[in-house]
Write an enzyme that holds these catalytic residues in place. Structure first.
Site, PDB file in Angstrom:
ATOM      1  N   ARG A  79      28.201  47.868  48.555  1.00 34.84           N
ATOM      2  CA  ARG A  79      27.621  46.840  49.429  1.00 34.84           C
ATOM      3  C   ARG A  79      26.375  47.368  50.143  1.00 34.84           C
ATOM      4  NH1 ARG A  79      30.182  42.093  49.478  1.00 34.84           N
ATOM      5  NH2 ARG A  79      32.406  42.025  49.021  1.00 34.84           N
ATOM      6  N   GLU A  80      25.741  48.400  49.574  1.00 36.61           N
ATOM      7  CA  GLU A  80      24.520  48.978  50.150  1.00 36.61           C
ATOM      8  C   GLU A  80      23.432  47.908  50.312  1.00 36.61           C
ATOM      9  OE1 GLU A  80      23.521  51.970  51.298  1.00 36.61           O
ATOM     10  OE2 GLU A  80      21.475  51.256  51.524  1.00 36.61           O
ATOM     11  N   GLY A 116      25.867  38.598  44.484  1.00 33.98           N
ATOM     12  CA  GLY A 116      26.029  37.370  45.248  1.00 33.98           C
ATOM     13  C   GLY A 116      24.881  37.154  46.225  1.00 33.98           C
ATOM     14  N   ASN A 117      25.183  36.481  47.330  1.00 38.79           N
ATOM     15  CA  ASN A 117      24.125  36.115  48.283  1.00 38.79           C
ATOM     16  C   ASN A 117      23.368  37.313  48.845  1.00 38.79           C
ATOM     17  OD1 ASN A 117      24.393  33.154  48.563  1.00 38.79           O
ATOM     18  ND2 ASN A 117      26.512  33.739  48.968  1.00 38.79           N
ATOM     19  N   THR A 139      29.985  35.726  41.838  1.00 41.25           N
ATOM     20  CA  THR A 139      30.938  35.884  42.946  1.00 41.25           C
ATOM     21  C   THR A 139      32.123  34.958  42.730  1.00 41.25           C
ATOM     22  OG1 THR A 139      31.433  35.425  45.286  1.00 41.25           O
ATOM     23  CG2 THR A 139      29.518  34.317  44.406  1.00 41.25           C
ATOM     24  N   ASP A 141      33.510  33.620  45.044  1.00 44.69           N
ATOM     25  CA  ASP A 141      33.411  32.605  46.101  1.00 44.69           C
ATOM     26  C   ASP A 141      32.636  31.366  45.665  1.00 44.69           C
ATOM     27  OD1 ASP A 141      34.766  34.327  47.749  1.00 44.69           O
ATOM     28  OD2 ASP A 141      32.956  35.137  48.685  1.00 44.69           O
ATOM     29  N   HIS A 185      35.489  33.599  52.880  1.00 45.86           N
ATOM     30  CA  HIS A 185      35.291  33.721  54.325  1.00 45.86           C
ATOM     31  C   HIS A 185      34.616  32.478  54.906  1.00 45.86           C
ATOM     32  CE1 HIS A 185      36.801  37.321  55.963  1.00 45.86           C
ATOM     33  NE2 HIS A 185      36.301  38.068  55.007  1.00 45.86           N
ATOM     34  N   GLU A 236      40.820  32.249  53.420  1.00 46.02           N
ATOM     35  CA  GLU A 236      40.977  33.291  54.442  1.00 46.02           C
ATOM     36  C   GLU A 236      40.102  33.041  55.681  1.00 46.02           C
ATOM     37  OE1 GLU A 236      39.422  37.156  53.134  1.00 46.02           O
ATOM     38  OE2 GLU A 236      37.915  36.147  51.912  1.00 46.02           O
TER      39      GLU A 236
HETATM   40  O1  F6P Z   1      32.287  38.076  48.290  1.00 43.54           O
HETATM   41  C1  F6P Z   1      33.511  38.020  47.622  1.00 43.54           C
HETATM   42  C2  F6P Z   1      34.633  38.422  48.484  1.00 43.54           C
HETATM   43  O2  F6P Z   1      35.669  38.551  47.578  1.00 43.54           O
HETATM   44  C3  F6P Z   1      35.072  37.515  49.629  1.00 43.54           C
HETATM   45  O3  F6P Z   1      35.741  36.348  49.291  1.00 43.54           O
HETATM   46  C4  F6P Z   1      35.926  38.473  50.428  1.00 43.54           C
HETATM   47  O4  F6P Z   1      36.147  38.049  51.715  1.00 43.54           O
HETATM   48  C5  F6P Z   1      35.102  39.698  50.357  1.00 43.54           C
HETATM   49  O5  F6P Z   1      34.444  39.656  49.117  1.00 43.54           O
HETATM   50  C6  F6P Z   1      35.838  40.985  50.556  1.00 43.54           C
HETATM   51  O6  F6P Z   1      35.005  42.027  50.163  1.00 43.54           O
HETATM   52  P1  F6P Z   1      35.182  43.591  50.341  1.00 43.54           P
HETATM   53  O7  F6P Z   1      35.180  44.126  48.942  1.00 43.54           O
HETATM   54  O8  F6P Z   1      33.972  44.042  51.084  1.00 43.54           O
HETATM   55  O9  F6P Z   1      36.456  43.846  51.066  1.00 43.54           O
END
Ligand code: F6P
Length: 347
Positions: A79-80, A116-117, A139, A141, A185, A236
């Site tokens: 997630r960098e 994703g975004n 994604t 999502d 989310h 969630e």
């Molecule tokens: O962006 C996709 C997603 O799966 C979301 O629905 C979820 O809340 C989030 O990533 C969790 O990501 P991480 O891998 O940072 O825990």
């Protein structure tokens, strides 16, 4: 930075949360680039981190064989966010400078960012810095702005629907209320689609404010109608007053108000794991192949997208920083309401 005479050399990275279909997309880009256009392909490890640290591997066609059905990503992800200054939330140019230097020293003609975004936002910023960037949306999502669909979503819907099906039988045996919490989310696409596909009795989305009394009334009404068990599918990200998961809040509140035994299941990362569905394999392959065509035609600063089943490009500038949320009047919600499905806001 590009030359039309020599072989083009392109980089690929996968960034953000993983999802089924990433390898299919890498394969789609790589094979099309190599087979149809004679390009050279490299893959950066762990998303933008690999680009910052010059951590990459050459991707030959043989390495792209046999990965279509594999879950996860052979390149790894992170997630960098290279433009984000850790600590005070400002922006930094230090990491982007490394990226630009590596891009130039590696002799890259283009960079494909699959994500994703957040990934598209960074991809746009790199495009603004002069890199030739093409984005591919993924994604579970399904919330990337500028496209009707992201790969990963169909696989996650499949997994969540299967889980709901399984909860139905045990809910029936014990005559319980079963809460199932799925990811999402801010966007409730997964809860809506899996909820409808799995025949959820109550579906709660972040986009639709719910009332806990309405939820409980619906469950009690079902009980009175000789339907002694209920399935609640919840995203969630719904707002709720307690610490902990949405599912645990709902389970406690429902059991307290209705007196009916209630259990919760948080599906978690299972939704992002394993092999992609055929639909996601096709979508990721089409996106990948189309991204390679964009590069061949020197079309940069864009994200590939599907609108009304047609492959299109959308300027990255338009995509960055936006989210595609569920419209409260989405046809599936209206159809669900007509069938008696509750979205927690009825009474
Ligand atoms: O962006 C996709 C997603 O799966 C979301 O629905 C979820 O809340 C989030 O990533 C969790 O990501 P991480 O891998 O940072 O825990």
């Amino acid at each position: 930075m590009s030359s039309s005479k020599r072989r083009k050399r392109i980089g690929i990275l996968t960034a953000g949360g993983d999802c089924p279909g990433l390898n299919a997309a890498i394969r789609g880009v790589g094979k099309t680039a190599i087979v149809a256009h004679g390009m050279e392909v490299i893959g950066f490890r762990a998303g933008y981190l690999g680009l910052i640290n010059n951590d990459y591997l050459e991707l030959k066609e043989s390495q792209l064989s046999g990965i279509l059905t594999l879950g996860g990503t052979i390149l790894g992800t992170s997630r960098e966010k290279p433009f984000k200054l850790v600590g005070n939330g400002g922006e930094t140019k230090e990491k982007p400078e490394h990226i630009i230097r590596n891009y130039e020293e590696l002799g890259l003609d283009a960079l494909v960012c699959i994500g994703g975004n957040g990934t598209m936002k960074t991809a746009n910023m790199l495009a603004q810095e002069g890199l030739n960037v093409v984005g591919i949306p993924k994604t579970i999502d399904n919330d990337v702005w500028g496209t009707d669909v992201t790969f990963g979503f169909d696989s996650a819907v499949q997994i969540a629907t299967d889980a709901i099906d399984r909860l139905h039988t045990t809910a029936n045996s014990h005559q319980r209320v079963m809460i199932i919490e799925v990811m999402g989310h801010t966007a409730g696409w997964l809860a809506l689609y899996a909820g409808m596909a799995g025949g959820g009795d109550i579906i709660l989305l972040p986009e639709l404010p719910y009332n806990i009394r309405s939820v409980c009334k619906k469950i009690e009404k079902r009980y009175e109608e000789n339907k002694p068990y209920s399935i609640v599918v919840v995203a969630e990200g719904i707002e709720h007053p307690k610490k902990g998961s949405a599912a645990s809040y709902l389970a406690e509140a429902i059991q307290t108000y209705t007196g009916i035994e209630t259990r919760e299941t948080v599906l978690g990362y299972i939704q992002r794991g394993g092999s992609p569905t055929p639909m996601d394999r096709i979508l990721a392959t089409r996106y990948g192949a189309f991204a390679a065509e964009c590069i061949a035609e020197n079309c940069f600063g864009v994200m590939v997208s599907v609108i009304d089943n047609d492959l299109k490009t959308v300027p990255l500038q338009e995509v960055g920083g936006k989210l595609r949320l569920v419209d409260p009047n989405h046809p599936l919600i209206l159809e669900g309401r007509k069938m008696g499905t509750s979205f927690g806001d009825e009474y």
